[in-house]
Design an enzyme around this catalytic site. Structure first.
Site, mmCIF file in Angstrom:
data_model
loop_
_atom_site.group_PDB
_atom_site.id
_atom_site.type_symbol
_atom_site.label_atom_id
_atom_site.label_comp_id
_atom_site.label_asym_id
_atom_site.label_seq_id
_atom_site.Cartn_x
_atom_site.Cartn_y
_atom_site.Cartn_z
ATOM 1 N N LYS A 120 67.546 54.349 47.464
ATOM 2 C CA LYS A 120 68.668 54.061 46.564
ATOM 3 C C LYS A 120 68.804 55.097 45.449
ATOM 4 C CE LYS A 120 69.955 49.493 47.565
ATOM 5 N NZ LYS A 120 68.858 48.872 48.348
ATOM 6 N N GLU A 132 76.383 46.483 40.187
ATOM 7 C CA GLU A 132 76.058 45.165 40.718
ATOM 8 C C GLU A 132 74.677 45.250 41.348
ATOM 9 O OE1 GLU A 132 77.380 47.493 42.522
ATOM 10 O OE2 GLU A 132 76.393 47.277 44.484
ATOM 11 N N SER A 163 63.147 53.250 54.746
ATOM 12 C CA SER A 163 64.060 53.246 53.591
ATOM 13 C C SER A 163 63.388 52.840 52.291
ATOM 14 C CB SER A 163 65.251 52.326 53.870
ATOM 15 O OG SER A 163 64.817 51.018 54.169
#
Ligand SMILES: *Cc1c(COP(=O)(O)O)cnc(C)c1O
Length: 418
Positions: A93, A115, A384
């Site tokens: 991210k 968010e 990830s």
């Protein structure tokens, strides 16, 4: 093949998916973002700046690791993983968030909002805001705030204001709506840092671009460490950002199969899972700024979803991946919660790696298929993120009662202090 040259079609569309479905009032700010993004994308110095930042702040390039023990144990294909778990804040991210941070600086804005569901994207955004000196506010459903106390604690201590949203079901969808409201009111100085490759154009293209750093590195690393390109590559798909990030490195390599792994939850049946494509329970709709496949009922109301992995528990999916799926370039599979637990167990024991619950979906599918392949075949999994954040859920899934109680006591003590 450039997925994002819109020469033969409408800008921001991938087949019939994508688009910019937003209230009129946001058009000027979206146009401003698009213009700044276009300039950055055409400026090689911008990508250099981004790479240097990711090198010095997040440890890039992340390595590729050959899982020799697991490969041997399965007796099939050689398994490699791309280690996005080694990034600062523990997942891919941060690639997207730091990239958007650089754009915010270029636009001269001073405030960011985001968010977050499980809290990972909020955590990464709070980190970026602290580093760049932006004011920041994170919207999070009230239920998620209660469930994710440690992430809230760190976000607040890095200087972000965390708003518990009490509308609707008090989860991710409601946090997104609240974020859009804030953006409409404050767009002059505020940028909305969207967390995945979804939403209105240019977000799917922009997030994909920042995440393409994964695939660019991975392709070269596979050639040098495995001596060939992988036969198949696997990534979990929530909104789709880590998957499209990896896949872009191999778009032109027609012999490399691209496999997206969705959350199969309890298995097929509406409401039991968060699989938009593999289980065929979703349909085309327009929501949250884009046209894509959504898990919805016949009236267009969004369905309840379930997955053991909060980060995959999303009603929509990246429009670029939907297009590639329709063109038979990407294959989609659903992986159940039970398969995820088994994959975690074998990976931890044989390799000493703890994939995040989201990531373990890709591991489970790759393990299943690698076993059937030959020893000369090579597969690559996108790792990830790391699983430390999932300690409560994993202990639960493994039925570890003793540790569950101990961990719960610690968590309660932590949250009453926090
Ligand atoms: C958020 C998250 C995901 C899902 O998001 P994508 O946009 O589909 O990549 C997957 N893995 C981890 C570790 C995450 O934090």
């Amino acid at each position: 093949m450039d997925l994002f040259d819109f020469k033969d079609g409408r800008e921001g569309y991938y087949g019939e998916y994508g688009g910019t479905f937003l209230p009129e009032i946001l058009h000027s700010t979206i146009e401003e973002l698009k213009a700044e993004f276009r300039k950055a994308k055409e400026d090689p110095a911008f990508w250099q700046e981004f790479m240097q930042l990711m090198q010095s702040y997040s440890g890039r390039p992340t390595p590729v690791t050959h899982l020799e023990n697991l490969s041997k144990k399965l007796g099939g294909a050689q398994i490699y993983v791309k280690r996005e778990d080694l990034n600062h804040t523990g997942s891919h991210k941060i690639n997207n968030v730091m990239g958007q941070g650089l754009l915010v600086k270029r636009m001269g804005k001073t405030r960011v909002i985001a968010e977050t569901g499980a809290g990972q994207h909020g955590y990464a955004t709070a980190t970026m805001a602290a580093r760049f000196g932006f004011e920041s506010r994170i919207y999070m459903g009230a239920i998620d705030v209660a469930r994710q106390r440690p992430n809230v604690f760190w976000m607040e201590n890095m200087g972000s204001e965390v708003i518990a949203v009490t509308d609707g079901q008090q989860t991710l969808k409601d946090a997104i709506n609240e974020c859009l409201r804030d953006w409409v009111t404050n767009m002059d100085d505020t940028h909305y840092v969207l967390g995945t490759a979804c939403g209105p154009h240019p977000f799917p293209e922009m997030v994909s671009w920042f995440q393409s750093i994964i695939g660019r590195e991975a392709r070269e690393q596979m050639l040098s460490s495995a001596g060939k390109l992988p036969d198949r590559i696997y990534a979990c798909v929530g909104g789709g950002s880590n998957a499209i990030g990896l896949f872009q490195g191999f778009m032109d390599d027609k012999d490399v199969q691209l496999v997206g792994c969705e959350a199969g939850g309890f298995g097929p049946g509406k409401g039991n899972h968060a699989s938009r494509l593999a289980y065929k329970d979703a349909s085309v709709g327009v929501a949250q700024g884009m046209k894509t496949y959504f898990l919805q009922n016949d009236d267009g109301n969004m369905l309840e979803t379930h997955s053991v992995a909060a980060g995959l528990d999303y009603i929509g999916v990246n429009p670029v991946l939907v297009h590639l799926w329709e063109e038979d370039r990407v294959r989609f599979e659903a992986v159940t919660d039970t398969q995820v637990t088994e994959a975690l167990k074998v990976t931890m024991r044989s390799e000493g790696l703890i994939p995040a619950l989201e990531t373990a979906h890709a591991f489970a599918q790759a393990i299943l298929e690698a076993e059937q392949m030959s020893k000369d075949d090579v597969v690559l999994i996108n790792m990830s993120g790391r699983g430390d954040k999932d300690i409560f859920t994993i202990a639960d899934a493994l039925g570890d009662d003793h540790w569950k109680k101990f961990i719960k006591q610690k968590a309660d003590a932590y949250s009453s202090e926090g």
